[in-house]
Motif scaffolding. Structure first.
Motif, short mmCIF file in Angstrom:
data_model
loop_
_atom_site.label_atom_id
_atom_site.label_comp_id
_atom_site.label_asym_id
_atom_site.label_seq_id
_atom_site.Cartn_x
_atom_site.Cartn_y
_atom_site.Cartn_z
N ARG A 277 50.45 64.42 42.51
CA ARG A 277 49.31 63.80 43.21
C ARG A 277 48.59 64.83 44.09
O ARG A 277 47.36 64.82 44.18
N ALA A 278 49.34 65.73 44.70
CA ALA A 278 48.70 66.76 45.53
C ALA A 278 47.87 67.69 44.63
O ALA A 278 46.77 68.11 45.00
N TRP A 279 48.39 67.97 43.46
CA TRP A 279 47.65 68.82 42.50
C TRP A 279 46.33 68.14 42.09
O TRP A 279 45.27 68.78 42.05
N ILE A 280 46.39 66.83 41.82
CA ILE A 280 45.16 66.11 41.44
C ILE A 280 44.14 66.21 42.58
O ILE A 280 42.96 66.48 42.36
N ALA A 281 44.63 66.02 43.82
CA ALA A 281 43.71 66.08 44.96
C ALA A 281 43.04 67.45 45.04
O ALA A 281 41.83 67.55 45.29
N ALA B 234 38.87 56.51 39.99
CA ALA B 234 40.29 56.22 39.72
C ALA B 234 41.14 57.45 40.03
O ALA B 234 42.26 57.33 40.54
N LEU B 235 40.60 58.64 39.74
CA LEU B 235 41.35 59.86 40.07
C LEU B 235 41.60 59.92 41.58
O LEU B 235 42.66 60.34 42.03
N ARG B 236 40.58 59.47 42.33
CA ARG B 236 40.75 59.46 43.80
C ARG B 236 41.90 58.55 44.21
O ARG B 236 42.64 58.86 45.13
#
Ligand code: N7H
Length: 502
Positions: free
Chosen positions: A55-59, A494-496
């Protein structure tokens, strides 16, 4: 029922503000094939060590994700600059990054069970578990895929760049970003349009011609035919490609009537799309040899046999409207390749005397042809938006199949990354592959199999009416599956929700 197209148009546009880019840029009618898309691509498969790290990587990746609306404006600027300056490449450039997840990936991100269970079965199972159903058996079986590609990814990073150096930078940055978050790169693969024949796939045929249009998004070129974008391009309700939007109503209903809302996951899946990603190896020398020997045995030219197998001549000229011509008519009559003509046809010949019933483009999209499921209204529920890009070096003309460069092993092989978007993998990609492409009895008994993309046990068959042979045995598969998976590509909002709150 009266459809308020203005409202639909507005809605579709608002959705696209939120949709990741690779879906939307394929919606545009691009007469020059891949070329106007990015020339260089890369696909990076990653795995998350933990939900927190993922999740940190997505952010961290979020600011780089290109949205559909950005791509639309970029493409307009690109075309404007190209028209003004006469330059095709150098004036405006941008590198796009998109992100999609497998089901194990969403699970590794600790998406809650009650949400995970709302995703459809085929997505939850993934492409490997669906191999038998897709015909990925024998040489295409997942166990035969290159070992490096057998590791299942949690997420796919899609890179599209204008220049080689931009792609190299983007790959380096992505690898650094992943490493900084403990996210493991399990494989990375490059793709590029063919430098010797941009816009043509490795067998030598023009690709990227026929795509469905989207109601409210794709421009209608002839106001007297509001159901088509460019001539011959059927317009579909956006829910055929985006979750949470109205779908086609299907057989027995007018094609203009909106159907049920596309379901495909929890609430946050709205405006996302399912992505089928397949690495398809092409045996170019084998295909050329087959065209050569078949031309001889049936007494037709190689140009015509190629067109019989694909449904288009190499130039892209449609066989249906040009008839059984021995030489590629697109070379002498470039007007055939103009937007007004290149895709503007239906199938008027139920016996397949001109376009064989099993020709690649007829199997993949029977258009207005009557089918066992109800003709056009049903066919429009089985469309996909294709986004392919080749990989590997072109095979120089005349190279014998015995030569080392004819069929080099992975990673030096050649082929096509076949990507397609849809709201239901089962009803769209899988249906096309199983019920049409692989099925020797579609659309009629004994029609044969698609000689290009069929995946089943050998031998296959191809019916060539009005020729000396009538029936051809397909003893070789010219296209083999060598990797792939099913992904879900969420909307930007949704990614957010997947990324941790700041
Ligand atoms: Fe195909 N090829 O070079 O022969 N494809 N395809 N495809 N394909 C198309 O219209 C090709 C594959 C479809 O609306 C063209 O863009 C190759 C799979 C569909 O008229 C050419 C591979 C599936 C269409 C090729 C491959 C499909 C289409 C014409 C693999 C689905 C549109 C150009 C290596 C299961 C039909 C164009 C329509 C068109 C080729 C794969 C489907 C030249 C080489 C796996 C729906």
């Amino acid at each position: 029922m009266i459809i308020n197209t203005n409202v639909m148009a507005l809605n579709a546009y608002n959705n696209l503000q939120n949709t990741q880019m690779s879906l939307s840029s394929s919606l545009e009618k691009l007469s020059s094939g891949y070329r106007i898309n990015k020339d260089f691509g890369a696909f990076i498969g990653v795995q998350f060590p933990s939900a927190q790290a993922g999740r940190a990587w997505i952010a961290a990746l979020m600011p780089q994700i290109a949205t559909a609306a950005e791509v639309s404006s970029f493409n307009a600027a690109f075309k404007g600059a190209a028209a003004r300056t006469g330059l095709s490449q150098t004036t405006v450039s941008a590198t796009w990054i998109n992100l999609a997840f497998t089901y194990p990936g969403l699970s590794a991100l600790a998406v809650i069970g009650s949400e995970l269970s709302q995703f459809p079965t085929e997505f939850r199972e993934g492409m490997v578990a669906r191999a038998n159903l897709l015909g990925d058996v024998g040489e295409s079986a997942p166990i035969r895929w290159p070992a490096a590609l057998q590791t299942q990814s949690h997420a796919l990073v899609i890179i599209a760049a204008e220049h080689l150096a931009d792609r190299a930078n983007a790959i380096r940055q992505q690898k650094q970003l992943a490493a900084a978050h403990g996210v493991k790169v399990v494989w990375a693969q490059n793709a590029a349009v063919r430098s010797d024949q941009p816009g043509f796939e490795h067998f030598g045929f023009k690709d990227g011609i026929s795509q469905p249009g989207v109601r409210g998004y794709t421009a209608v070129s002839d106001p007297s035919n509001p159901n088509q974008g460019a001539p011959g391009q059927d317009l579909l309700w956006p829910g055929e490609f985006l979750i949470g939007q109205p779908t086609q109503a299907g057989a027995g209903q007018p094609i203009t009537t909106p159907g049920p809302i596309a379901q495909g996951g929890p609430q946050w899946a709205t405006n996302g799309s399912f992505l089928v990603f397949r690495r398809l190896r092409q045996d170019v020398a084998g295909f050329r040899a087959f065209v050569h020997s078949t031309a001889k045995s049936v007494g037709m030219s190689e140009d015509l046999i190629g067109a019989k197998l694909v449904g288009r001549y190499r130039s892209g000229a449609p066989l249906e409207t040009t008839g059984n011509q021995s030489t590629d008519p697109g070379l002498s009559y470039p007007a055939l390749l103009a937007d007004a003509n290149i895709n503007n046809f239906g199938y008027a010949d139920p016996a397949g005397a001109v376009v064989p019933l099993a020709a690649h483009i007829r199997k993949g999209n029977p258009r207005d042809e009557a089918t066992d499921q109800g003709g056009l209204a049903d066919t429009l529920t089985h469309r996909i938006i294709r986004r392919g890009i080749p990989f590997g070096a072109s095979l120089p003309p005349g190279t014998p199949s015995s030569h080392a460069i004819a069929n080099p092993p992975f990673p030096n092989d050649r082929g096509l990354f076949f990507l397609c978007y849809q709201s239901s993998i089962a009803r769209q990609f899988e249906f096309i592959q199983r019920h049409w492409v692989n099925n020797p009895d579609f659309p009629t008994k004994g029609a044969g199999q698609d000689p290009i993309s069929c995946q089943t046990t050998l031998p296959g068959s191809f019916t060539l009416p009005a020729s000396r042979a009538h029936h051809l045995e397909l003893m070789t598969r010219f296209v083999l599956t060598t990797g792939g998976d099913y992904y879900f590509q969420p909307s930007v909002s949704a990614l957010r929700t997947l990324a941790p709150q700041a």
